[in-house]
Design an enzyme around this catalytic site. Structure first.
Site, PDB file in Angstrom:
ATOM      1  N   LYS A  76      87.365  41.967  15.851  1.00  0.00           N
ATOM      2  CA  LYS A  76      86.276  41.551  16.739  1.00  0.00           C
ATOM      3  C   LYS A  76      85.249  40.765  15.942  1.00  0.00           C
ATOM      4  O   LYS A  76      84.719  41.276  14.938  1.00  0.00           O
ATOM      5  CB  LYS A  76      85.582  42.797  17.282  1.00  0.00           C
ATOM      6  CG  LYS A  76      85.789  43.038  18.753  1.00  0.00           C
ATOM      7  CD  LYS A  76      85.145  44.354  19.092  1.00  0.00           C
ATOM      8  CE  LYS A  76      84.481  44.306  20.430  1.00  0.00           C
ATOM      9  NZ  LYS A  76      83.843  45.593  20.741  1.00  0.00           N
TER      10      LYS A  76
HETATM   11  C1  E4P Z   1      83.244  46.457  23.968  1.00  0.00           C
HETATM   12  O1  E4P Z   1      84.006  45.728  23.366  1.00  0.00           O
HETATM   13  C2  E4P Z   1      81.786  46.306  23.925  1.00  0.00           C
HETATM   14  O2  E4P Z   1      81.312  46.425  22.616  1.00  0.00           O
HETATM   15  C3  E4P Z   1      81.164  47.320  24.840  1.00  0.00           C
HETATM   16  O3  E4P Z   1      81.826  47.266  26.088  1.00  0.00           O
HETATM   17  C4  E4P Z   1      79.667  47.147  25.012  1.00  0.00           C
HETATM   18  O4  E4P Z   1      79.223  48.033  25.992  1.00  0.00           O
HETATM   19  P1  E4P Z   1      77.676  48.402  26.198  1.00  0.00           P
HETATM   20  O5  E4P Z   1      76.988  47.196  26.735  1.00  0.00           O
HETATM   21  O6  E4P Z   1      77.692  49.528  27.190  1.00  0.00           O
HETATM   22  O7  E4P Z   1      77.148  48.818  24.849  1.00  0.00           O
END
Ligand code: E4P
Length: 214
Positions: A83
């Site tokens: 990522k």
């Molecule tokens: C996933 O890849 C993201 O980091 C995550 O869905 C972020 O979610 P949040 O906005 O609830 O922290």
């Protein structure tokens, strides 16, 4: 539509996997920090539970650091998807990692323009954050509709992974729009299982069975 678990909690992942509900997992620094464990240890354990794409996020902020860290993460297991955060450095790192045969999930995407650049940089997944857009009174699901339509227009291979999911209707809407995958907290997946008529119906069946003529 593929469902990913958006958690670094291995117990939650095991429970969802036992129902056959987990096609992959996404983690981020905030989620792993909650576990109090090392990033690599958590990700390695998750790879042993789920046989699907497991996203692990870089912490570096410059392209060179992201590439080095991405290569280290990718070496943990063949299912690791690196990522990288949206931005010039994230795009450089994405292109380089993709050129070297690694899968990249571009995270922190909040606009259709960012999603377009993500596809051009060769990402495997794009993560638009619907919940965080809703939080600031923008329309998260409208962004998903735009990205799905742009990617279809040009046949981009990058898959749309709806992220920052806050409630069950985000999941249903994502499916209606034809998003490839959605990543959800365990609680939201559990919420999707329940309906008051299911509970009421089951209670009635059990009561009728208890009161049957013998
Ligand atoms: C996933 O890849 C993201 O980091 C995550 O869905 C972020 O979610 P949040 O906005 O609830 O922290």
């Amino acid at each position: 539509m593929k469902i990913f678990a958006d958690t670094a909690d291995v117990n939650e992942i095991r429970r969802l996997a036992s129902m056959g509900l987990v096609d992959g997992v996404t983690t981020n620094p905030s989620l792993v920090a909650k576990t109090g464990r090392e990033y690599a240890d958590v990700v390695k354990e998750i790879c042993g539970i789920v046989d699907g794409p497991i996203s692990a996020e870089v912490i570096s902020t410059d392209a060179k650091g992201m590439i080095e860290e991405g290569l280290r993460l990718a070496a943990i297991h063949p299912n690791i998807v690196v990522k990288t955060p949206m931005g010039p450095d994230g795009l450089i790192a994405c292109r380089e990692l993709a050129n070297r045969g690694h899968r990249v999930n571009m995270t922190l995407v909040f606009s259709a323009g960012q999603a377009l650049l993500t596809a051009k940089a060769g990402a495997y997944l794009v993560s638009p954050f619907v919940g965080r857009l809703d939080d600031i009174s923008e329309d998260g699901m409208a962004l998903i509709a735009d990205i799905v339509s742009i990617y279809r227009n040009y046949g981009y291979k990058t898959e749309v992974l709806v992220a920052s999911v806050r409630h069950p209707m985000h999941i249903v809407e994502a499916a209606k729009l034809g998003a490839d995958c959605v990543t959800c907290p365990a609680k939201t997946i559990e919420q999707l299982m329940h309906h008051p008529l299911t509970d009421r119906g089951l209670a009635a069946f059990l009561k009728d069975w208890e009161n049957r003529k013998r």
